[in-house]
Enzyme design. Structure first.
Site, PDB file in Angstrom:
ATOM      1  N   GLY A  98     -27.853 -59.983 -57.723  1.00 18.74           N
ATOM      2  CA  GLY A  98     -28.789 -58.994 -58.275  1.00 18.74           C
ATOM      3  C   GLY A  98     -29.757 -58.431 -57.257  1.00 18.74           C
ATOM      4  O   GLY A  98     -29.821 -58.889 -56.121  1.00 18.74           O
ATOM      5  N   LYS A 121     -37.238 -50.854 -51.342  1.00 15.45           N
ATOM      6  CA  LYS A 121     -36.671 -52.093 -50.804  1.00 15.45           C
ATOM      7  C   LYS A 121     -37.809 -52.820 -50.098  1.00 15.45           C
ATOM      8  O   LYS A 121     -38.414 -52.279 -49.172  1.00 15.45           O
ATOM      9  CB  LYS A 121     -35.525 -51.803 -49.836  1.00 15.45           C
ATOM     10  CG  LYS A 121     -34.798 -53.061 -49.397  1.00 15.45           C
ATOM     11  CD  LYS A 121     -33.470 -52.729 -48.745  1.00 15.45           C
ATOM     12  CE  LYS A 121     -32.818 -53.965 -48.156  1.00 15.45           C
ATOM     13  NZ  LYS A 121     -31.581 -53.622 -47.452  1.00 15.45           N
ATOM     14  N   ASP A 133     -38.684 -63.968 -51.292  1.00 18.31           N
ATOM     15  CA  ASP A 133     -39.953 -63.368 -51.699  1.00 18.31           C
ATOM     16  C   ASP A 133     -39.877 -61.890 -52.077  1.00 18.31           C
ATOM     17  O   ASP A 133     -40.876 -61.297 -52.468  1.00 18.31           O
ATOM     18  CB  ASP A 133     -40.982 -63.544 -50.566  1.00 18.31           C
ATOM     19  CG  ASP A 133     -40.490 -62.931 -49.262  1.00 18.31           C
ATOM     20  OD1 ASP A 133     -39.425 -62.267 -49.280  1.00 18.31           O
ATOM     21  OD2 ASP A 133     -41.145 -63.122 -48.227  1.00 18.31           O
ATOM     22  N   ARG A 191     -35.242 -45.941 -50.556  1.00 17.13           N
ATOM     23  CA  ARG A 191     -33.913 -45.446 -50.185  1.00 17.13           C
ATOM     24  C   ARG A 191     -33.316 -44.696 -51.363  1.00 17.13           C
ATOM     25  O   ARG A 191     -33.741 -44.876 -52.504  1.00 17.13           O
ATOM     26  CB  ARG A 191     -33.024 -46.591 -49.712  1.00 17.13           C
ATOM     27  CG  ARG A 191     -32.782 -47.662 -50.734  1.00 17.13           C
ATOM     28  CD  ARG A 191     -31.840 -48.741 -50.170  1.00 17.13           C
ATOM     29  NE  ARG A 191     -31.599 -49.777 -51.160  1.00 17.13           N
ATOM     30  CZ  ARG A 191     -30.847 -50.841 -50.946  1.00 17.13           C
ATOM     31  NH1 ARG A 191     -30.260 -51.030 -49.769  1.00 17.13           N
ATOM     32  NH2 ARG A 191     -30.650 -51.747 -51.892  1.00 17.13           N
ATOM     33  N   ARG A 198     -22.533 -51.284 -57.376  1.00 12.92           N
ATOM     34  CA  ARG A 198     -21.690 -52.035 -56.427  1.00 12.92           C
ATOM     35  C   ARG A 198     -20.500 -52.649 -57.155  1.00 12.92           C
ATOM     36  O   ARG A 198     -20.537 -52.786 -58.384  1.00 12.92           O
ATOM     37  CB  ARG A 198     -22.513 -53.188 -55.836  1.00 12.92           C
ATOM     38  CG  ARG A 198     -23.786 -52.754 -55.164  1.00 12.92           C
ATOM     39  CD  ARG A 198     -24.891 -53.784 -55.370  1.00 12.92           C
ATOM     40  NE  ARG A 198     -26.162 -53.242 -54.898  1.00 12.92           N
ATOM     41  CZ  ARG A 198     -26.638 -53.414 -53.671  1.00 12.92           C
ATOM     42  NH1 ARG A 198     -25.982 -54.164 -52.808  1.00 12.92           N
ATOM     43  NH2 ARG A 198     -27.761 -52.855 -53.308  1.00 12.92           N
ATOM     44  N   ASP A 268     -20.855 -57.768 -53.108  1.00 14.63           N
ATOM     45  CA  ASP A 268     -22.131 -57.246 -53.618  1.00 14.63           C
ATOM     46  C   ASP A 268     -22.686 -56.168 -52.702  1.00 14.63           C
ATOM     47  O   ASP A 268     -23.636 -55.482 -53.064  1.00 14.63           O
ATOM     48  CB  ASP A 268     -23.156 -58.379 -53.788  1.00 14.63           C
ATOM     49  CG  ASP A 268     -23.305 -59.226 -52.534  1.00 14.63           C
ATOM     50  OD1 ASP A 268     -22.290 -59.763 -52.056  1.00 14.63           O
ATOM     51  OD2 ASP A 268     -24.426 -59.331 -52.013  1.00 14.63           O
TER      52      ASP A 268
HETATM   53  P1  AMP Z   1     -27.698 -59.649 -48.790  1.00 10.53           P
HETATM   54  O1  AMP Z   1     -26.980 -60.756 -48.124  1.00 10.53           O
HETATM   55  O2  AMP Z   1     -28.886 -59.166 -48.027  1.00 10.53           O
HETATM   56  O3  AMP Z   1     -26.825 -58.564 -49.273  1.00 10.53           O
HETATM   57  O4  AMP Z   1     -28.359 -60.299 -50.096  1.00 10.53           O
HETATM   58  C1  AMP Z   1     -27.709 -61.154 -51.000  1.00 10.53           C
HETATM   59  C2  AMP Z   1     -28.641 -61.428 -52.158  1.00 10.53           C
HETATM   60  O5  AMP Z   1     -29.875 -61.970 -51.675  1.00 10.53           O
HETATM   61  C3  AMP Z   1     -29.017 -60.209 -52.961  1.00 10.53           C
HETATM   62  O6  AMP Z   1     -29.148 -60.595 -54.298  1.00 10.53           O
HETATM   63  C4  AMP Z   1     -30.353 -59.819 -52.341  1.00 10.53           C
HETATM   64  O7  AMP Z   1     -31.101 -59.029 -53.215  1.00 10.53           O
HETATM   65  C5  AMP Z   1     -30.979 -61.174 -52.093  1.00 10.53           C
HETATM   66  N1  AMP Z   1     -32.022 -61.131 -51.048  1.00 10.53           N
HETATM   67  C6  AMP Z   1     -31.837 -60.936 -49.720  1.00 10.53           C
HETATM   68  N2  AMP Z   1     -33.023 -60.942 -49.056  1.00 10.53           N
HETATM   69  C7  AMP Z   1     -33.981 -61.160 -49.987  1.00 10.53           C
HETATM   70  C8  AMP Z   1     -35.413 -61.271 -49.950  1.00 10.53           C
HETATM   71  N3  AMP Z   1     -36.110 -61.165 -48.822  1.00 10.53           N
HETATM   72  N4  AMP Z   1     -36.060 -61.491 -51.121  1.00 10.53           N
HETATM   73  C9  AMP Z   1     -35.373 -61.591 -52.267  1.00 10.53           C
HETATM   74  N5  AMP Z   1     -34.050 -61.498 -52.381  1.00 10.53           N
HETATM   75  C10 AMP Z   1     -33.342 -61.284 -51.256  1.00 10.53           C
HETATM   76 MG    MG Z   2     -27.008 -57.010 -50.307  1.00  9.50          MG
END
Ligand code: AMP
Ligand code: MG
Length: 512
Positions: A98, A121, A133, A191, A198, A268
């Site tokens: 999510g 974002k 966070d 953005r 997705r 995702d």
């Molecule tokens: P990503 O690997 O960046 O595509 O993220 C995978 C999941 O981790 C997604 O659900 C992102 O929204 C969540 N996520 C990544 N970085 C953060 C963050 N700093 N705070 C909260 N959720 C995060």
């Molecule tokens: Mg992501």
């Protein structure tokens, strides 16, 4: 800005949780949760994308809009929310993920009635933030802002960036996950995309067996974003999947054309519209290397290495096919579409390579030629972008010396001979063109960028911004808008040796 034109039709249509509760949790039965962004008290504007703002119908930026860019002063018509999606990460089912640090602002239409979705974002936690966070650091926000715009101007489908603001807050990050957490400057971007849906959105609803919602979301997607599909046809879902499959292949071919490595092609992070989405540990190729992955989390498997991206896109499409199966109920047709992916992909890929070489058509002998080229590039560590820029300019007498500035290593006598032999084969191949040398060069100029946003440039730019210097940032913004021209000759060089192996240049983590 015309904020009054923003609306949220998505949350009127689908089941959601309107409690506003941001506690991290599983959210069965709903597609989104309403959530308020953090209101950052001391925002500082780094960049606003005037052209994009005009284009999508938001109009001019005025001083009083700064708060809005940092989560404040939202007018009543804007209802913010985070959506639920799932995903396969590095080949494994990860369940619910999510929008963990993305918050939807809704959508806006321009004068041509074209709709664009907007997201913050880095504006704080949502029910999907898991243990994190919901914030973003300046480093990763600058990377996303500049790179998504660079990809757009290269003519490749992508989400875009409207604004970049420092939040005035510090955020703690352990950049290399090695037990060294540091304070870093926080930032938030807005953005945009036609849609942020997705593969993972469909995977989640399908896994939860919420089949009515699956059908509704599929119908909504087809109706809004795939107008070419006749929504009254019984086989519309199969046709839709075929269409997604082709859009995805087209995207990856474009990435190959410019040497882009996404770095985290989890399902995702795969857009249902074939957009480049979720800019994390990405990189352009400096030296050509099919095994190159910029993502330290992707070592040693190199699942998302440059040369693997086509195969991984196909693997991701398999997962999407499984998710959509209840709508299609025809294994054979899905198998057929997935099997056709390779043929479609390679045909487009070879045409793309032919264009890069200035060839007007593909001859039987070209596949061998391409293979020979690939092994020379890989063995000799040649800069991917500069090689084609030089190749466009060769004359009858050009040899390896002419390409000196594109080599990362001193060539042995043997390598030099191989390279010169290759040039000879290429010259002979050019004589079989039906188009003139000038037309062939024009084809090359259109398909080979002269400016790519190399990681070392981003690294320098981020170091400067961290000291409140904006000169390089401004220059990069300008250069990336005309990537097929050479605006600043100082950017048309291979990666300087001092950046080799530096974190943030050749290797990056997912920490952002
Ligand atoms: P990503 O690997 O960046 O595509 O993220 C995978 C999941 O981790 C997604 O659900 C992102 O929204 C969540 N996520 C990544 N970085 C953060 C963050 N700093 N705070 C909260 N959720 C995060
Ligand atoms: Mg992501």
């Amino acid at each position: 800005m015309n904020l009054s034109k923003i609306s949220s039709p998505f949350i009127k249509k689908f089941p959601g949780d309107f409690s506003g509760n941001t506690q991290q949790r599983q959210t069965p039965g709903v597609l989104f949760c309403t959530v308020k962004p953090v209101e950052f008290e001391h925002p500082k504007l780094i960049a606003f994308n005037e052209k994009l703002s005009e284009e999508i119908g938001l109009g001019n930026f005025e001083e009083t809009d700064l708060g809005f860019l940092a989560g404040k002063n939202l007018p009543e018509n804007i209802e913010t929310y985070a959506t639920a999606y799932a995903g396969h990460q590095f080949g494994n089912w990860a369940g619910q993920l999510g929008d963990g640090r993305a918050i939807y602002l809704g959508e806006i239409s321009n004068v041509l009635n074209k709709k664009t979705e907007l997201q913050y974002k880095g504006a704080g936690a949502t029910p999907y933030s898991r243990t994190a966070d919901g914030r973003a650091v300046l480093r990763s926000s600058v990377r996303e802002y500049l790179m998504s715009e660079a990809i757009h101007y290269l003519g490749i489908k992508t989400t875009r960036a409207l604004s970049l603001v420092k939040t005035g807050e510090n955020v703690v990050r352990d950049e290399m996950y090695d037990g060294n957490p540091q304070y870093e400057k926080g930032a938030v971007i807005i953005r945009t995309a036609e849609s942020f849906l997705r593969f993972g959105h469909f995977e989640l609803i399908s896994a939860r067996k919420e089949l009515d919602t699956l059908k509704e979301l599929a119908d909504f997607t087809i109706e809004n974003y795939f107008p070419e599909i006749d929504k009254n046809k019984p086989e519309k879902y199969a046709e839709w999947f075929q269409n997604i499959s082709e859009k995805t292949a087209d995207l990856i071919v474009d990435w190959f054309r410019v040497g882009f490595v996404h770095g985290v092609m989890n399902t995702d992070n795969m857009s249902i519209l074939g957009l480049t989405i979720d800019y994390g540990p990405f990189s352009f190729l400096d030296e050509y290397d099919l095994n190159f992955t910029p993502n330290t989390t992707d070592l040693p498997g190199r699942r998302y290495a440059f040369g693997n991206q086509g195969k991984m896109a196909q693997w991701n499409l398999w997962q999407l096919a499984n998710a959509l199966f209840p709508l299609i109920n025809d294994e054979k047709i899905l198998q057929e579409i997935l099997n056709n992916f390779s043929e479609y992909f390679w045909k487009k890929h070879d045409k793309m390579l032919a264009n890069k070489f200035g060839l007007d058509e593909i001859l039987d002998s070209d596949l061998e030629f391409f293979t020979q080229w690939q092994s020379i590039m890989q063995d000799l560590k040649i800069d991917y972008t500069l090689f084609f820029n030089k190749l466009e300019l060769i004359t009858e007498s050009s040899d390896a010396k002419f390409f000196e500035a594109t080599f990362y290593e001193e060539l042995s006598k043997n390598s030099r001979d191989n390279f010169n032999q290759f040039l000879k084969v290429y010259r002979e191949r050019l004589t079989k063109n039906k188009i003139s040398r000038e037309e062939s060069q024009q084809l090359m100029a259109k398909n080979n960028p002269k400016f790519i946003l190399r990681n070392y440039l981003l690294y320098e730019c981020i170091s400067e911004l961290n000291q409140d210097k904006t000169e390089l940032f401004k220059k990069l913004r300008k250069a990336l808008e005309q990537p097929y021209e050479e605006i600043y000759p100082e950017f048309s060089i291979k990666r300087p040796a001092k950046y080799e192996g530096i974190v943030g240049c050749s290797s990056l983590s997912c920490s952002s």
